[in-house]
Design a protein around this motif. Sequence first.
Motif, PDB file in Angstrom:
ATOM      1  N   ARG A   1       0.828  -1.220   0.000  1.00  0.00           N
ATOM      2  CA  ARG A   1       0.000   0.000   0.000  1.00  0.00           C
ATOM      3  C   ARG A   1       0.852   1.256   0.000  1.00  0.00           C
ATOM      4  NH1 ARG A   1      -3.207  -2.599   3.663  1.00  0.00           N
ATOM      5  NH2 ARG A   1      -2.232  -1.541   5.424  1.00  0.00           N
ATOM      6  N   ASN A   2       1.986   1.187   0.670  1.00  0.00           N
ATOM      7  CA  ASN A   2       2.816   2.386   0.832  1.00  0.00           C
ATOM      8  C   ASN A   2       3.922   2.524  -0.204  1.00  0.00           C
ATOM      9  OD1 ASN A   2       2.207   3.997   3.478  1.00  0.00           O
ATOM     10  ND2 ASN A   2       1.846   1.842   3.947  1.00  0.00           N
ATOM     11  N   ALA A   3       4.038   1.516  -1.078  1.00  0.00           N
ATOM     12  CA  ALA A   3       5.136   1.553  -2.042  1.00  0.00           C
ATOM     13  C   ALA A   3       4.809   2.450  -3.220  1.00  0.00           C
ATOM     14  CB  ALA A   3       5.442   0.137  -2.528  1.00  0.00           C
ATOM     15  N   ASP A   4       5.744   3.277  -3.574  1.00  0.00           N
ATOM     16  CA  ASP A   4       5.589   4.156  -4.722  1.00  0.00           C
ATOM     17  C   ASP A   4       6.547   3.678  -5.813  1.00  0.00           C
ATOM     18  OD1 ASP A   4       5.337   6.161  -6.549  1.00  0.00           O
ATOM     19  OD2 ASP A   4       6.564   7.591  -5.415  1.00  0.00           O
ATOM     20  N   LEU A   5       6.035   2.842  -6.699  1.00  0.00           N
ATOM     21  CA  LEU A   5       6.896   2.214  -7.704  1.00  0.00           C
ATOM     22  C   LEU A   5       6.456   2.569  -9.110  1.00  0.00           C
ATOM     23  CD1 LEU A   5       7.057  -1.432  -6.288  1.00  0.00           C
ATOM     24  CD2 LEU A   5       8.670   0.418  -5.886  1.00  0.00           C
TER      25      LEU A   5
END
Length: 624
Positions: A71-75
């Motif tokens: 949810r928190n990953a910015d990929l």
Amino acid sequence: MPEPASFDPVAVLAERFRAAIARAFPEAADADPMITASRQANLGDFQSNAAMPLAKRLGKKPREIAEAIVRNADLGDVAEPLTKDSIAGPGFINLRLRADTLGALLSRLDSPDLGLPPVEHPQTVVVDLMGVNLAKQMHVGHLRSPIIGDALARTLERLGHRVIRQNHVGDWGLPIAMVTARLRRLAAAGTIDLSRITLDDLDRAYAAAQAECKRDLEGLAAARRFGQGPKALAELEEQVMGAEAAFAEARQTLVKLQAHDPETFAVWQRIADVTMQVCLATCERLHVNVTAEHSAGESSYAAELAPMVADLVSRGIAEESEGALVVRLEDPAYGGIKEPCIVRKTDGGFLYATTDVAAIRRRVQKLGADRLIYVIDARQNLHLRQVYGASLRAGYAINPRSGKPAEFQHAAFGMILGDDGRPFKTRTGDNVKLADLLEETVERAERAVAQRAGEREIPASERRAIAEAVGIAAIKHADLCNDRIKDYVFSFDRMLAFEGNTGPYLLYALVRIRSIFRNADAASQAAAPAATLALREAGEKSLGLALLRYPAVVRSVGESLEPHRLVQYLFDLASAFSAFYDACPVLKAETEALRQSRLRLCHLTARVLADGLGILGIPTLERM
RNA sequence: GCCCCCGUAGCUCAGAUGGAUAGAGCAACGGAUUUCUAAUCCGUUGGUCGCUGGUUCGAGUCCAGCCGGGGGCGCCA
């Protein structure tokens, strides 16, 4: 915060995951994102294993942790979007790079240094390799040290370290004095001509000198004990008397050598010249960068030994024990070794351990070594640890510039075995001459080259050159491809096979790429290095992913001193290229853009292959 | 006796800081070729990771003890 190596997907992804973990679990912001390449391509390109250790640390379910990270990953700009389906098993997070990201990373890797700029803090590294003995023919036992040592030296040079190769030639001591004495006697008697002597002659003289000095005292005692006849006793007594005389002569010769007596010294010099000529010629043929300037024989330390031992005694580092002088190493700081290092015999003579301590002293104090690497067979392990421990205790191993001990690494290697699983020998049980071994390898390579040339006509001279490169590549690859600590079974057929992880296979992959470029028009050749990379097909993607691994692999060899990791990598890369080559036409690609993209991919692959083979000291070819 | 190294598919070997169903190559079998060099590629078959315990959510990997093989161990180099 320094930018992570921008071509390295592992570093880029680790950075993103670190941020994601910090957002999701601020109390565990320091956790390792644990990014690795996927084992199986069908699961993804990379994966993060961070959720499991975090679950333990935070007392939550790993699956929940993984969901929070996702949810928190910015990929968005790096990898395909993550979903719940990205999480598998207990909490693995699978990742797939975006095609355009792969292209972008590859174009960054495609720089002059191929992702390996010189290290920020170069070390001075002394690599002890080769280690021939005077008056001894080179045989298979001399194959591994130069091949492995040179590969390691080249690896460290490539990483930007200052490397000093040291060929610790066995050129001093009583055994050498024995040969010198014998040769001098025979030359004086006119039996031999020193100016025309060969290494084979020296080898025989060495054995003869050993034999004539061998005092069979036990044999004599046994003969007396078992009441042998007076004739047999007399023969043995005479033998012992002769040996005593030869022994005395050898001792005298050693004294004369130490005093640089011109006549004696000239004989010794001749022995050294003949031996080193063969040694250096062998290195040249093997593409091993060891030349005369790397020679640092035991003789060069001879004058330093007495003062050094005096120093050890005066500072209480060496102590007397049973008549000898020893340095004790029981203290864990010096290795925790039970057996002490003997630096002087009861008779006052020095030993090879003494010389080796002096060598460490010179290498650290004069040459400035931060790191000492010994490429010597595994049996020497205890001896080297003793010598290093003693040098540490004496302070000789403390680098004067950094004030820290030079790091010690024994790059130990196993034996070369015959197909019977015993040490590699000829049918008659003799050592195999190294020159003969190389010649046979190249001859077999030449037959194979001729057989496979098919209808292509290759001039005889080029065929010979190809055979030379293929043969040397085969023999070096065979020595480097396995974990060096293990013994390996020598096999012409296996190393010269053109299938599987062999030298010829790697050379062939490179030759195929170079052939593409020969067939390409000039405009394409010029444009390819700057083309836009578009990797869509599976063959292109796996080749691209393989290329990105290169810098990390070379660095790992620099640390572990295990060249087989690079060999394995180059085989993976060559395999990925071969699959690509099979599935993806380059010059006949559907569009001009695709053709340019693939040409650039080929160009980069060729550069990495050539660079990697160069690091290993394996010669390459344009055609084969 | 003490110390070091090795033991993974029939063969030769990979498996970094512990991570998914242990991977390659060779051999065997089956496919692909009017070739950008087929010295190639694709697929199938093949494993009690020497043994036994232990630590761990998880062990080929770490720990202990065994078994088997190799090597070393105060005045050779």
